[in-house]
Design a protein around this motif. Structure first.
Motif, PDB file in Angstrom:
ATOM      1  N   ASP A   1       6.027   5.421 -16.096  1.00 42.92           N
ATOM      2  CA  ASP A   1       6.457   5.721 -16.239  1.00 42.92           C
ATOM      3  C   ASP A   1       6.194   7.792 -16.768  1.00 42.92           C
ATOM      4  O   ASP A   1       4.655   8.357 -15.613  1.00 42.92           O
ATOM      5  N   GLU A   2       6.711   8.879 -16.833  1.00 42.93           N
ATOM      6  CA  GLU A   2       6.610  10.354 -17.026  1.00 42.93           C
ATOM      7  C   GLU A   2       4.941  10.255 -18.017  1.00 42.93           C
ATOM      8  O   GLU A   2       5.188  11.923 -18.332  1.00 42.93           O
TER       9      GLU A   2
ATOM     10  N   PRO B   1       4.907  13.797 -14.268  1.00 42.19           N
ATOM     11  CA  PRO B   1       5.755  14.059 -13.495  1.00 42.19           C
ATOM     12  C   PRO B   1       6.470  13.264 -12.167  1.00 42.19           C
ATOM     13  O   PRO B   1       5.692  12.674 -11.829  1.00 42.19           O
ATOM     14  N   ARG B   2       7.646  12.683 -13.047  1.00 41.93           N
ATOM     15  CA  ARG B   2       8.250  11.875 -11.821  1.00 41.93           C
ATOM     16  C   ARG B   2       7.871  12.305 -10.464  1.00 41.93           C
ATOM     17  O   ARG B   2       7.502  11.762  -9.015  1.00 41.93           O
ATOM     18  N   GLU B   3       8.057  14.090 -10.687  1.00 39.07           N
ATOM     19  CA  GLU B   3       8.326  14.756  -9.046  1.00 39.07           C
ATOM     20  C   GLU B   3       7.234  14.612  -8.579  1.00 39.07           C
ATOM     21  O   GLU B   3       6.693  14.156  -7.852  1.00 39.07           O
TER      22      GLU B   3
ATOM     23  N   TYR C   1       0.839  -1.083   0.425  1.00 32.35           N
ATOM     24  CA  TYR C   1      -0.064  -0.116  -0.538  1.00 32.35           C
ATOM     25  C   TYR C   1       0.914   1.407  -0.114  1.00 32.35           C
ATOM     26  O   TYR C   1       0.218   2.515  -0.511  1.00 32.35           O
ATOM     27  N   GLU C   2       2.232   0.907   0.520  1.00 28.86           N
ATOM     28  CA  GLU C   2       2.952   2.738   0.722  1.00 28.86           C
ATOM     29  C   GLU C   2       3.651   2.758  -0.192  1.00 28.86           C
ATOM     30  O   GLU C   2       4.690   3.425  -0.435  1.00 28.86           O
ATOM     31  N   ASP C   3       3.910   1.699  -1.527  1.00 22.61           N
ATOM     32  CA  ASP C   3       4.278   1.326  -2.419  1.00 22.61           C
ATOM     33  C   ASP C   3       3.995   2.983  -3.322  1.00 22.61           C
ATOM     34  O   ASP C   3       2.877   3.420  -3.771  1.00 22.61           O
ATOM     35  N   ARG C   4       4.995   4.231  -4.356  1.00 23.95           N
ATOM     36  CA  ARG C   4       4.933   5.377  -4.935  1.00 23.95           C
ATOM     37  C   ARG C   4       4.432   4.953  -6.241  1.00 23.95           C
ATOM     38  O   ARG C   4       5.503   3.767  -7.076  1.00 23.95           O
TER      39      ARG C   4
END
Length: 273
Positions: free
Chosen positions: A238-239, A243-245, A229-232
């Motif tokens: 991908d982007e 965006p990755r940020e 559940y805590e996975d980003r």
């Protein structure tokens, strides 16, 4: 509309201990008159009747809870959902619940039990100061025997036919017990403009119902140790979308609990796509 009904006919659940009693009489005096007026208003489907009820039977504190149009919308919504209601009784609880009067009614569309939980001002006016509409347990003086499979099928088919006649249901119904399908039925029209009838293979827009399936699948994957559940979410995309940020700050838990902060995607770009 797609209805999935799960039916249990083999084993009855152990009934919960009864902690209430229902009496098939209205309260006496002004309170009874207010309840009768409420029932007539619910059954009217009339905005003017709702306005009169708010003016004559409700305390100012209740009227100020929301704009008049919103009050009217709630009453008309209850009328549409129930097709009107029939008074059954007033419910009392043990231990006693002070400050509220619970009126039990049966709706005319589904035959289900509803409760109007009322709060009144003091004597002599006994104006209505609060109303909540809830589902209710079966009345203490009504028996509901466990149906056989055949009886249950007949009851469900009769319910579907009644809802179709009242133009409440337009869709497909599937009744199953375990892996065995007991009843399939289609009713109403998939396209009212061209009078295209529904059939059991008609495709429906599930809308937000898919969230239940997605959540269940995610829970299974967590149980299998394939994700957390805590996975980003940047771990899985991908982007090309975000965006990755942004994706580095959002977890799967955020998505499941609608707390990611992404906002609504029903914008102009979505509408034009």
């Amino acid at each position: 509309m797609l209805a999935l009904l799960m039916l249990q006919t083999a084993h009855a659940q152990r009934p919960a201990e009864i902690s209430f009693q229902d009496r098939p009489v209205l309260p006496e005096g002004r309170m009874g008159e207010r309840v009768q007026s409420l029932l007539e208003t619910l059954n009217s489907g009339s905005p003017d009747r709702v306005r009169r009820f708010l003016s004559e039977d409700c305390d100012e504190s209740f009227r100020k809870v929301a704009p008049v149009d919103r009050h009217i919308g709630v009453f008309l919504s209850v009328h549409r959902d129930t097709g009107g209601v029939d008074f059954h009784g007033v419910r009392s609880y043990t231990p006693e619940r002070t400050g509220e009067t619970v009126v039990i009614v049966k709706d005319r569309n589904y035959g289900s039990w509803r409760a109007a939980v009322l709060r009144f001002t003091g004597a002599p006016a006994f104006l209505i100061a609060g109303i909540n509409f809830n589902d209710a347990r079966t009345p203490s003086d009504v028996g509901e025997p466990l149906l056989s499979r055949v009886e249950a099928e007949h009851e469900i088919e009769a319910l579907v036919n009644r809802l179709v006649e009242k133009r409440v249901l337009s869709g497909a119904v599937l009744v199953a017990r375990g892996e065995k399908i007991l009843l399939t039925k289609a009713a109403g029209e998939a396209d009212k403009r061209f009078h295209v009838p529904n059939n059991v293979d008609t495709k429906f827009n599930l809308g937000s119902m898919n969230k239940m399936f997605t959540s269940t699948a995610i829970v299974r994957l967590v149980e299998q140790g394939k994700l957390s559940y805590e996975d980003r979410i940047s771990k899985y995309m991908d982007e090309s979308w975000l965006p990755r940020e942004v994706t580095d700050k959002i977890t799967i838990r955020h998505l499941l609990t609608h707390s990611s902060g992404l906002g609504s995607y029903f914008n102009a770009e979505y509408q034009q796509s």
